[in-house]
Design a protein around this motif. Structure first.
Motif, PDB file in Angstrom:
ATOM      1  N   LYS A  25     -28.495  -9.838  16.681  1.00  0.00           N
ATOM      2  CA  LYS A  25     -29.406  -9.626  15.548  1.00  0.00           C
ATOM      3  C   LYS A  25     -29.495 -10.896  14.705  1.00  0.00           C
ATOM      4  CE  LYS A  25     -29.297  -4.756  15.016  1.00  0.00           C
ATOM      5  NZ  LYS A  25     -28.215  -3.811  14.800  1.00  0.00           N
ATOM      6  N   LEU A  26     -28.358 -11.536  14.481  1.00  0.00           N
ATOM      7  CA  LEU A  26     -28.329 -12.769  13.680  1.00  0.00           C
ATOM      8  C   LEU A  26     -29.044 -13.908  14.387  1.00  0.00           C
ATOM      9  CD1 LEU A  26     -24.600 -12.885  12.468  1.00  0.00           C
ATOM     10  CD2 LEU A  26     -26.628 -12.628  11.035  1.00  0.00           C
ATOM     11  N   LYS A  27     -28.832 -13.981  15.730  1.00  0.00           N
ATOM     12  CA  LYS A  27     -29.402 -15.102  16.493  1.00  0.00           C
ATOM     13  C   LYS A  27     -29.843 -14.570  17.853  1.00  0.00           C
ATOM     14  CE  LYS A  27     -28.321 -19.952  17.606  1.00  0.00           C
ATOM     15  NZ  LYS A  27     -28.772 -20.030  18.984  1.00  0.00           N
ATOM     16  N   PRO A  28     -31.119 -14.188  17.949  1.00  0.00           N
ATOM     17  CA  PRO A  28     -31.601 -13.553  19.191  1.00  0.00           C
ATOM     18  C   PRO A  28     -31.442 -14.432  20.436  1.00  0.00           C
ATOM     19  CG  PRO A  28     -33.148 -13.210  17.407  1.00  0.00           C
ATOM     20  CD  PRO A  28     -32.134 -14.189  16.892  1.00  0.00           C
ATOM     21  N   ASP A  29     -31.406 -15.760  20.271  1.00  0.00           N
ATOM     22  CA  ASP A  29     -31.259 -16.618  21.451  1.00  0.00           C
ATOM     23  C   ASP A  29     -29.809 -17.081  21.638  1.00  0.00           C
ATOM     24  OD1 ASP A  29     -31.205 -18.272  19.274  1.00  0.00           O
ATOM     25  OD2 ASP A  29     -32.383 -19.871  20.197  1.00  0.00           O
ATOM     26  N   SER A  30     -28.874 -16.233  21.255  1.00  0.00           N
ATOM     27  CA  SER A  30     -27.450 -16.565  21.407  1.00  0.00           C
ATOM     28  C   SER A  30     -27.091 -16.784  22.868  1.00  0.00           C
ATOM     29  CB  SER A  30     -26.581 -15.407  20.884  1.00  0.00           C
ATOM     30  OG  SER A  30     -26.655 -15.312  19.484  1.00  0.00           O
ATOM     31  N   LEU A  31     -26.134 -17.686  23.058  1.00  0.00           N
ATOM     32  CA  LEU A  31     -25.550 -17.907  24.390  1.00  0.00           C
ATOM     33  C   LEU A  31     -24.240 -17.115  24.447  1.00  0.00           C
ATOM     34  CD1 LEU A  31     -25.294 -19.388  27.138  1.00  0.00           C
ATOM     35  CD2 LEU A  31     -24.166 -21.254  25.895  1.00  0.00           C
ATOM     36  N   ILE A  32     -24.149 -16.228  25.423  1.00  0.00           N
ATOM     37  CA  ILE A  32     -23.005 -15.310  25.508  1.00  0.00           C
ATOM     38  C   ILE A  32     -22.341 -15.433  26.870  1.00  0.00           C
ATOM     39  CG2 ILE A  32     -22.352 -12.851  25.464  1.00  0.00           C
ATOM     40  CD1 ILE A  32     -24.683 -12.457  23.483  1.00  0.00           C
ATOM     41  N   CYS A  33     -21.026 -15.554  26.849  1.00  0.00           N
ATOM     42  CA  CYS A  33     -20.264 -15.603  28.100  1.00  0.00           C
ATOM     43  C   CYS A  33     -19.724 -14.206  28.407  1.00  0.00           C
ATOM     44  CB  CYS A  33     -19.110 -16.595  27.954  1.00  0.00           C
ATOM     45  SG  CYS A  33     -17.951 -16.493  29.332  1.00  0.00           S
ATOM     46  N   LEU A  34     -20.027 -13.724  29.593  1.00  0.00           N
ATOM     47  CA  LEU A  34     -19.560 -12.390  30.009  1.00  0.00           C
ATOM     48  C   LEU A  34     -18.449 -12.506  31.042  1.00  0.00           C
ATOM     49  CD1 LEU A  34     -22.963 -10.518  30.442  1.00  0.00           C
ATOM     50  CD2 LEU A  34     -21.480 -10.602  28.417  1.00  0.00           C
ATOM     51  N   THR A  35     -17.463 -11.651  30.901  1.00  0.00           N
ATOM     52  CA  THR A  35     -16.354 -11.625  31.841  1.00  0.00           C
ATOM     53  C   THR A  35     -16.482 -10.422  32.780  1.00  0.00           C
ATOM     54  OG1 THR A  35     -13.940 -11.541  32.018  1.00  0.00           O
ATOM     55  CG2 THR A  35     -14.897 -10.315  30.218  1.00  0.00           C
ATOM     56  N   SER A  36     -15.849 -10.512  33.916  1.00  0.00           N
ATOM     57  CA  SER A  36     -15.842  -9.351  34.813  1.00  0.00           C
ATOM     58  C   SER A  36     -14.453  -8.719  34.782  1.00  0.00           C
ATOM     59  CB  SER A  36     -16.249  -9.771  36.226  1.00  0.00           C
ATOM     60  OG  SER A  36     -15.456 -10.839  36.645  1.00  0.00           O
ATOM     61  N   GLY A  37     -14.273  -7.642  35.523  1.00  0.00           N
ATOM     62  CA  GLY A  37     -12.975  -6.962  35.521  1.00  0.00           C
ATOM     63  C   GLY A  37     -13.122  -5.530  35.056  1.00  0.00           C
ATOM     64  N   ASP A  38     -12.046  -4.774  35.139  1.00  0.00           N
ATOM     65  CA  ASP A  38     -12.087  -3.370  34.744  1.00  0.00           C
ATOM     66  C   ASP A  38     -12.309  -3.225  33.237  1.00  0.00           C
ATOM     67  OD1 ASP A  38     -11.568  -2.624  37.337  1.00  0.00           O
ATOM     68  OD2 ASP A  38      -9.384  -2.540  37.042  1.00  0.00           O
ATOM     69  N   THR A  39     -11.732  -4.108  32.461  1.00  0.00           N
ATOM     70  CA  THR A  39     -11.715  -3.934  31.002  1.00  0.00           C
ATOM     71  C   THR A  39     -13.116  -3.956  30.370  1.00  0.00           C
ATOM     72  OG1 THR A  39      -9.602  -5.088  31.122  1.00  0.00           O
ATOM     73  CG2 THR A  39     -10.452  -4.592  28.923  1.00  0.00           C
ATOM     74  N   PRO A  40     -14.004  -4.888  30.729  1.00  0.00           N
ATOM     75  CA  PRO A  40     -15.291  -4.936  30.025  1.00  0.00           C
ATOM     76  C   PRO A  40     -16.330  -3.911  30.509  1.00  0.00           C
ATOM     77  CG  PRO A  40     -15.186  -6.709  31.616  1.00  0.00           C
ATOM     78  CD  PRO A  40     -13.843  -6.034  31.640  1.00  0.00           C
ATOM     79  N   ALA A  41     -16.039  -3.184  31.589  1.00  0.00           N
ATOM     80  CA  ALA A  41     -17.070  -2.308  32.177  1.00  0.00           C
ATOM     81  C   ALA A  41     -17.678  -1.352  31.145  1.00  0.00           C
ATOM     82  CB  ALA A  41     -16.478  -1.530  33.356  1.00  0.00           C
ATOM     83  N   GLY A  42     -16.844  -0.778  30.302  1.00  0.00           N
ATOM     84  CA  GLY A  42     -17.338   0.190  29.307  1.00  0.00           C
ATOM     85  C   GLY A  42     -18.238  -0.464  28.264  1.00  0.00           C
ATOM     86  N   ILE A  43     -17.983  -1.731  27.984  1.00  0.00           N
ATOM     87  CA  ILE A  43     -18.811  -2.446  27.002  1.00  0.00           C
ATOM     88  C   ILE A  43     -20.220  -2.636  27.559  1.00  0.00           C
ATOM     89  CG2 ILE A  43     -19.097  -4.613  25.727  1.00  0.00           C
ATOM     90  CD1 ILE A  43     -16.035  -4.912  25.824  1.00  0.00           C
ATOM     91  N   TYR A  44     -20.298  -3.031  28.844  1.00  0.00           N
ATOM     92  CA  TYR A  44     -21.614  -3.278  29.440  1.00  0.00           C
ATOM     93  C   TYR A  44     -22.411  -1.985  29.538  1.00  0.00           C
ATOM     94  CZ  TYR A  44     -19.305  -7.683  30.484  1.00  0.00           C
ATOM     95  OH  TYR A  44     -18.609  -8.857  30.367  1.00  0.00           O
ATOM     96  N   LYS A  45     -21.731  -0.877  29.798  1.00  0.00           N
ATOM     97  CA  LYS A  45     -22.413   0.419  29.870  1.00  0.00           C
ATOM     98  C   LYS A  45     -23.056   0.727  28.501  1.00  0.00           C
ATOM     99  CE  LYS A  45     -21.434   5.094  31.513  1.00  0.00           C
ATOM    100  NZ  LYS A  45     -21.511   5.929  30.317  1.00  0.00           N
ATOM    101  N   LEU A  46     -22.312   0.483  27.437  1.00  0.00           N
ATOM    102  CA  LEU A  46     -22.844   0.735  26.092  1.00  0.00           C
ATOM    103  C   LEU A  46     -23.997  -0.212  25.770  1.00  0.00           C
ATOM    104  CD1 LEU A  46     -19.507   1.249  24.112  1.00  0.00           C
ATOM    105  CD2 LEU A  46     -21.221   2.989  24.639  1.00  0.00           C
ATOM    106  N   LEU A  47     -23.848  -1.486  26.141  1.00  0.00           N
ATOM    107  CA  LEU A  47     -24.913  -2.460  25.833  1.00  0.00           C
ATOM    108  C   LEU A  47     -26.207  -2.109  26.557  1.00  0.00           C
ATOM    109  CD1 LEU A  47     -22.961  -5.877  25.889  1.00  0.00           C
ATOM    110  CD2 LEU A  47     -23.769  -4.619  23.880  1.00  0.00           C
ATOM    111  N   VAL A  48     -26.077  -1.653  27.801  1.00  0.00           N
ATOM    112  CA  VAL A  48     -27.266  -1.256  28.565  1.00  0.00           C
ATOM    113  C   VAL A  48     -27.917  -0.047  27.895  1.00  0.00           C
ATOM    114  CG1 VAL A  48     -28.042  -0.275  30.771  1.00  0.00           C
ATOM    115  CG2 VAL A  48     -26.494  -2.255  30.750  1.00  0.00           C
ATOM    116  N   GLU A  49     -27.115   0.937  27.491  1.00  0.00           N
ATOM    117  CA  GLU A  49     -27.666   2.118  26.798  1.00  0.00           C
ATOM    118  C   GLU A  49     -28.340   1.707  25.493  1.00  0.00           C
ATOM    119  OE1 GLU A  49     -24.188   5.129  28.460  1.00  0.00           O
ATOM    120  OE2 GLU A  49     -24.331   4.784  26.284  1.00  0.00           O
ATOM    121  N   ASP A  50     -27.687   0.806  24.761  1.00  0.00           N
ATOM    122  CA  ASP A  50     -28.264   0.350  23.487  1.00  0.00           C
ATOM    123  C   ASP A  50     -29.621  -0.312  23.718  1.00  0.00           C
ATOM    124  OD1 ASP A  50     -26.045   1.258  22.130  1.00  0.00           O
ATOM    125  OD2 ASP A  50     -25.070  -0.699  22.030  1.00  0.00           O
TER     126      ASP A  50
END
Ligand code: PGA
Length: 242
Positions: A25-50
């Motif tokens: 929201k603050l910076k729509p063109d933000s550069l974001i680094c995503l990690t893989s693994g079991d731990t972040p899976a739930g975050i990506y599910k929420l982001l996709v729903e959002d």
């Protein structure tokens, strides 16, 4: 670093997703680094729903993938890139022109590292760098002994990483080397964010956050990062002394 302990995995994921939403929201063109693994899976599910509910628009963002097993690409089930496509890039409809993924199959891996470093220089700085923690304290594939001042690089995997890494694959898989963003990227990110959940991470979280700062435990670098968030569930935080 700010340590935030959440009641359970789901609450940890919601809190992490909200920090990401806020940044976009603050910076729509933000550069974001995503990690893989079991731990972040739930975050990506929420982001996709959002995104599906119109709460966030990723179309102006840029993304990089944190790491990859050398010799693999997105067509290898269980690879880091395959995971990111399955859980986030494809369902969130991220345009390939807005992402940079290591070419971990390249004959010249140094050139792959240089391409990643250049992308981050061009589109950066990294607004958020999401990372998990390995059972040996690794960050991405920065294994014990990794240089705190490194950018993208490739190096041999630690034996425990080779062993634990088998969980991502359906059959025994030969893992020897990793290619990864470096710990200098973490230090230069606006918000470095470490995620850990479950009782199996309690020991390494205690060592990383309350032990000596040393490159033998790469995640201990978080103790030196003033703008970092450490997102834990109660199990992962259970050995921390208050
Ligand atoms: P995990 O991996 O989320 O599957 O536990 C963490 C890591 O090795 O970075």
């Amino acid at each position: 670093m700010k340590i935030l302990t959440h009641k359970n995995y789901n609450e940890m994921c919601r809190a992490a997703a909200d920090i990401i939403l806020n940044q976009i929201k603050l910076k729509p063109d933000s550069l974001i680094c995503l990690t893989s693994g079991d731990t972040p899976a739930g975050i990506y599910k929420l982001l996709v729903e959002d995104a599906q509910q119109g709460k966030v628009d990723f179309s102006a963002c840029y993304f990089v993938g944190l790491d990859e097993w050398v010799g693999m690409d997105k067509n290898d089930t269980g690879s880091c890139t395959n995971f990111l496509y399955e859980t986030f890039f494809t369902p969130a409809r991220i345009d390939p022109s807005r992402m940079m993924i290591f070419d971990a199959k390249a004959a010249n891996l140094d050139a792959s590292c240089a391409a990643m470093d250049n992308f981050i220089k061009e589109k950066g700085p990294l607004a958020i760098m999401l990372v998990g923690i390995g059972m040996n304290g690794h960050i991405g594939l920065n294994e014990p002994g990794a240089d705190f001042n490194s950018y993208a690089h490739h190096s041999a995997l630690a034996p425990v990483t080779i062993e634990v890494g088998q969980k991502y694959f359906t059959h025994q898989t030969q893992l020897t080397e990793g290619i990864t963003l470096g710990l200098k990227h973490l230090q230069e990110a606006k918000i470095p964010m470490l995620l850990a959940s479950g009782i199996k991470k309690a020991n390494i979280i205690k060592l990383a956050l309350q032990g000596e700062v040393t490159n033998q435990v790469p995640a201990s670098i978080f103790q030196t990062l003033s703008s970092a968030y450490v997102m834990l569930d109660e199990d992962a935080a259970s050995l921390l002394v208050h």
